[in-house]
Design an enzyme around this catalytic site. Structure first.
Site, PDB file in Angstrom:
ATOM      1  CG  ASN A 182      -8.021  37.390   9.089  1.00 62.13           C
ATOM      2  OD1 ASN A 182      -8.610  36.773   8.074  1.00 62.13           O
ATOM      3  ND2 ASN A 182      -8.225  37.413  10.204  1.00 62.13           N
ATOM      4  CD  GLU A 183      -0.053  36.528   7.880  1.00 59.66           C
ATOM      5  OE1 GLU A 183       0.102  37.831   7.970  1.00 59.66           O
ATOM      6  OE2 GLU A 183       0.718  35.618   8.115  1.00 59.66           O
ATOM      7  N   PRO A 184      -1.998  40.065   4.800  1.00 62.42           N
ATOM      8  CG  PRO A 184      -0.089  41.780   4.835  1.00 62.42           C
ATOM      9  CD  PRO A 184      -0.498  40.515   5.345  1.00 62.42           C
ATOM     10  CB  SER A 186      -7.305  38.707   4.669  1.00 63.38           C
ATOM     11  OG  SER A 186      -6.166  37.946   4.947  1.00 63.38           O
TER      12      SER A 186
END
Ligand code: F6R
Length: 658
Positions: A182-184, A186
Site C-alpha cells: 500500500n504505497e503512499p 493508499s
C-alpha cells in the site's frame, strides 16, 4: 479481544480523536509517540521477542484447539523472525500444524518458482523448514490473468474472513511508509488489489532483480483495511534508512503520504525497532525534550550541536535564553553560563579536524585525534565491497599514502553479485577476441567462455549465476579495485582480496558468518600488524554485507587483542554510501580541498561496473560518486554551520575501542 476483525471506519474515527502529545501526568516523561514502540539493542534481540510472541500465540491456540491465523510479510526485516521460528520448531518442537497463513503481497506478473517471487522467499525462509501443511499457507497469485484480478483479490480477503480473520499481522515498512504494498496515496479503506509500485520501492528492489528495469511495475497487495482488521499487528523496522519514516508514522499526523501512520489508531499494535530505526524518535534524538537526562559529555555535545542546528546559529552564538527556551535549563544551571558550554563543545569539535589522519609526526598530539608516533604507520583499510575504500574514505586513503604511511587494503568480498550480465558479457567478449588475435588457444578456457556466454544469453529468472560467471564478475571487480589502488599510489601487492566465503552464494541472500570468514580476517591482521585499522561501521547497508563484514572484524579483533602488536593498534570506523555519523559522534574529520574531491571522484570512476544505473542502486537513484560527494560536502557544511572552519568536503570517522 473479540474474534471479530476490526473495522477500518471505526479506526479512522479513533485516529481523528487521538491526542497528539501526551505527558499530562506529573513527573512522567512527555511522549510524542502515538504508537506503542519498543526499542531493542539490535534486530536479533528484537526478532527473538517477536518470534516468541508468535510462538506463544500458536501454542495458546493449540491449547484451545483452534487454528492460528497469521498474516505474514516478506522483505529483509522479517527474515530474522522466521529464522528464530524455524529454530524453535527444530529445537523446542514448536509445531505449525494449526497455523493458517496469508501473505501480504506478491509481484505481478510473477511465477511462483522465480528466485524473485515471494512464494519462493516464504518457502525458503519458513515453510520448507517447519511442519505447516502446504494447504494451509496462501500468497496472492502473481500469475492470475488481468481480467480476473479483481475477483481474485476479493476472494483472497474472503478466504481470510472464512477462517475467522487474522489473529496476528506481521509487517515491515517501506522507506516511503508503505505497509504491504500500500504505497503512499493508499486510502485507509483500501481493499486488496493490484497496485503500481512506487519508484522508490522498485529502486529498493533493483539489486535483487539485477537492475531497475527488471523489477516488476505491479504487485497484488492486501489492502490497508484488511491489514487493520487484524486483531494484533506488529511492525518491524531495522536500520537508519527507516528512521525518518518511523518517526513520521509514530509521531506525525495520520496521513495517506505515510500509510504506516494509519496504524496509530489500531488498538493492539506495536512497533518493534532496533536502535538505528528509532534514532529519529524525539526520545532518542533529543531525550532532554521528553525527560530529565544525565548530562555527560556525550549528551552535552549531542544537545548543543542539536540546538545549534535547529536554531541555525553557530555554537559560539548560542545564548542562555536559547538553552532555557529549549529544555536545557538544568544543563545551564549546572554550568552557570551558556558561553562556557559553547566554548567547551566548540573546542571538542575543533579538535576532531585534522589533515593528518595517520598522525602528525613531531607535533604535539595532545589535542589531535591520532597519535604522532610511530611517524610511519602500517595502515590496514578493510573494504567490504571492492569500492567502499575509495567511496567512503578516498580522501583519507590518499592522504595516508601521500604522507608516507604503508597502506594496505583488504577487500573483504568479491562483490560479484553487483555486476550486470551485459558487463560480464563485454569482458568475456574481450578475452575471446584477445585470445583469437594473439593465437592463444586453450580449449578449456574457450569452453568456459562459450558456456558462460550461452548461460547469460538464456538465463531464466529462476536460475542463479554459474560459478564461472560469478568468477568472471569477481575478476572484473578485482581489476577495478586494483586500478583504484594504482591511482591512489599503492603497489598492487598491498591490495588483498579476501573473498570471504559467506558472500559467495550467488544471490542477495548471504550465508551467516562462519569460522572461515573470521579466520581470514584474523590472518590478514596478523600478517600486516597494523597501527591503524579502518573498517566500515556502516550498519545501514540495506543488504547486510557491511554488517557481516564488521562482525567478522570484531570477532577477529576480539581474538587478537591480547597480541603485542594490537596494543599499538587504533581502529577507526567509516560509514559507507548510505549514512553519515551524527556530528556529535565524529572523532576525526579529515577535510578535503576542491581538487582532492575531484581526485576522489576519478578514483571512484575506476569502478566502471558500478556506474550508470548500477545493479546495486538501493532506493537512492544517485550514483556512488554523487552520494559520496554530497555526503562529504554535507559534513563540511555541518561543521561550517556550527561555526567551525569552512571546507569543501570532509570524511568522518569514529574510533572503536575494545
Ligand atoms: C513485504 C512487504 C513490504 C516490506 C517493506 C520493507 O511483504 O509487504 O511492505 O515489508 O518493503 O521491506 P524490507 O523489510 O526489505 O526493508
Amino acid at each position: 479481544m473479540d474474534q471479530q476483525s476490526l473495522n477500518p471506519e471505526t479506526i479512522l474515527m479513533q485516529a481523528a480523536d487521538t491526542a497528539i502529545v501526551s505527558g499530562e501526568s506529573v513527573g512522567q516523561p512527555i511522549t510524542y509517540e502515538k504508537i506503542p514502540t519498543q526499542i531493542f539493542a539490535d534486530s536479533k534481540d528484537a526478532s527473538n521477542a517477536v518470534a516468541q510472541e508468535i510462538a506463544d500465540l500458536i501454542r495458546q491456540k493449540q491449547k484451545e484447539g483452534k487454528p492460528c491465523v497469521l498474516g505474514l510479510a516478506t522483505g529483509s526485516s522479517p527474515k530474522t523472525v522466521y529464522a528464530k521460528l524455524v529454530k524453535m520448531h527444530k529445537e523446542e518442537g514448536l509445531s505449525f500444524k494449526n497455523v493458517i497463513s496469508f501473505n501480504l503481497d506478491e509481484y505481478y506478473q510473477m511465477e511462483p518458482d522465480s528466485i524473485h517471487s515471494y512464494h519462493r522467499f516464504m518457502k525458503e525462509q519458513l515453510f520448507d523448514h517447519v511442519d505447516i501443511p502446504s494447504e494451509n499457507y496462501f500468497l496472492p497469485d502473481g500469475t492470475i490473468p488481468a481480467a480476473m484480478v479483481r475477483d481474485y483479490c476479493a476472494s483472497y480477503e474472503n478466504k481470510i474472513n472464512a477462517v475467522g480473520g487474522l489473529d496476528f499481522q506481521l509487517l515491515g515498512i517501506g522507506g516511503n511508509g508503505h505497509i504491504g504494498f500500500n504505497e503512499p496515496g493508499s486510502l485507509i479503506n483500501a481493499r486488496t488489489r493490484l497496485i503500481t509500485l512506487d519508484h522508490s520501492t522498485r529502486a529498493a528492489a533493483a539489486m535483487e532483480f539485477g537492475g531497475l528495469h527488471k523489477v516488476p511495475r505491479k504487485a497484488i497487495t492486501l489492502g490497508v483495511a484488511p491489514i487493520l482488521g487484524a486483531r494484533r499487528i506488529v511492525l518491524l523496522a531495522w536500520g537508519e534508512r527507516k528512521a525518518a519514516v518511523i518517526r513520521g508514522a509514530v509521531e506525525g499526523p495520520v496521513t495517506e503520504r505515510n500509510p504506516a501512520s494509519y496504524l496509530q489508531a489500531h488498538p493492539n499494535v506495536a512497533f518493534i525497532l532496533d536502535e538505528s530505526a528509532a534514532s529519529e524518535l524525539t526520545r532518542v534524538k533529543s531525550p532532554w525534550a521528553v525527560d530529565s537526562v544525565v548530562w555527560d559529555n556525550k549528551m552535552i555535545k549531542k544537545a548543543v550541536t542539536h540546538l545549534s542546528q535547529s536554531l541555525k546559529k553557530p555554537i559560539l552564538k548560542l545564548t542562555d535564553k536559547d538553552y532555557n527556551d529549549n529544555g536545557m535549563s538544568d544543563l545551564l544551571a549546572q554550568y552557570g553560563a551558556g558561553y562556557e558550554i559553547n566554548i567547551n563543545v566548540f573546542n571538542q569539535l575543533q579538535h576532531t579536524i585534522t589533515g593528518w589522519p595517520g598522525g602528525k609526526a613531531n607535533a604535539d598530539d595532545t589535542n589531535r585525534p591520532e597519535r604522532a608516533q610511530p611517524a610511519k604507520k602500517r595502515v590496514l583499510i578493510f573494504s567490504p565491497h571492492p569500492d567502499d575504500d575509495i567511496i567512503s574514505m578516498g580522501g583519507t586513503f590518499q592522504r595516508l599514502v601521500d604522507q608516507g604511511h604503508e597502506v594496505h587494503v583488504a577487500y573483504q568480498t568479491s562483490g560479484n553479485i553487483a555486476v550486470a550480465d551485459d558487463e560480464a558479457l563485454r569482458f568475456i567478449d574481450f578475452v575471446v577476441d584477445f585470445n583469437k588475435e594473439f593465437g592463444i588457444n586453450s580449449p578449456e578456457a574457450t569452453k568456459i567462455f562459450t558456456d558462460a556466454k550461452e548461460f547469460l544469453r538464456h538465463t531464466k529468472d529462476s536460475e542463479i549465476d554459474t560459478p564461472e560467471i560469478r568468477h568472471v564478475k569477481g575478476t572484473l571487480r578485482r581489476g577495478e579495485a586494483k586500478a583504484t589502488c594504482r591511482f591512489v599510489g599503492i603497489p598492487t601487492e598491498n591490495a588483498h582480496f579476501l573473498n570471504m566465503p559467506f558472500y559467495e552464494t550467488g544471490t542477495v541472500q548471504k550465508n551467516p558468518i562462519g569460522e572461515e570468514d573470521i579466520k581470514i580476517i584474523e590472518n590478514i591482521i596478523e600478517e600486516i600488524k597494523p597501527h591503524q585499522i579502518y573498517a566500515a561501521g556502516d550498519f545501514a547497508d540495506p543488504h547486510g554485507t557491511h554488517k557481516v563484514c564488521w562482525d567478522a572484524i570484531e570477532a577477529a579483533l576480539e581474538r587478537s587483542k591480547h597480541k603485542n602488536f594490537m596494543k599499538d593498534c587504533w581502529v577507526w570506523l567509516y560509514r559507507g554510501a548510505w549514512a553519515e555519523w551524527d556530528i556529535y559522534e565524529i572523532e576525526m574529520a579529515v577535510p578535503m580541498s576542491p581538487d582532492q574531491v575531484l581526485k576522489k571522484r576519478q578514483g571512484i570512476f575506476k569502478h566502471q561496473s558500478q556506474k550508470d544505473g548500477v545493479v546495486f542502486q538501493g532506493d537512492d537513484s544517485r550514483e556512488f560518486w554523487q552520494r559520496a560527494e554530497e555526503r562529504n560536502q554535507g559534513t563540511a557544511k555541518l561543521y561550517d554551520n556550527l561555526g567551525l572552519a569552512e571546507y569543501e568536503a570532509m570524511e568522518a570517522f569514529v574510533r572503536w575501542k575494545f
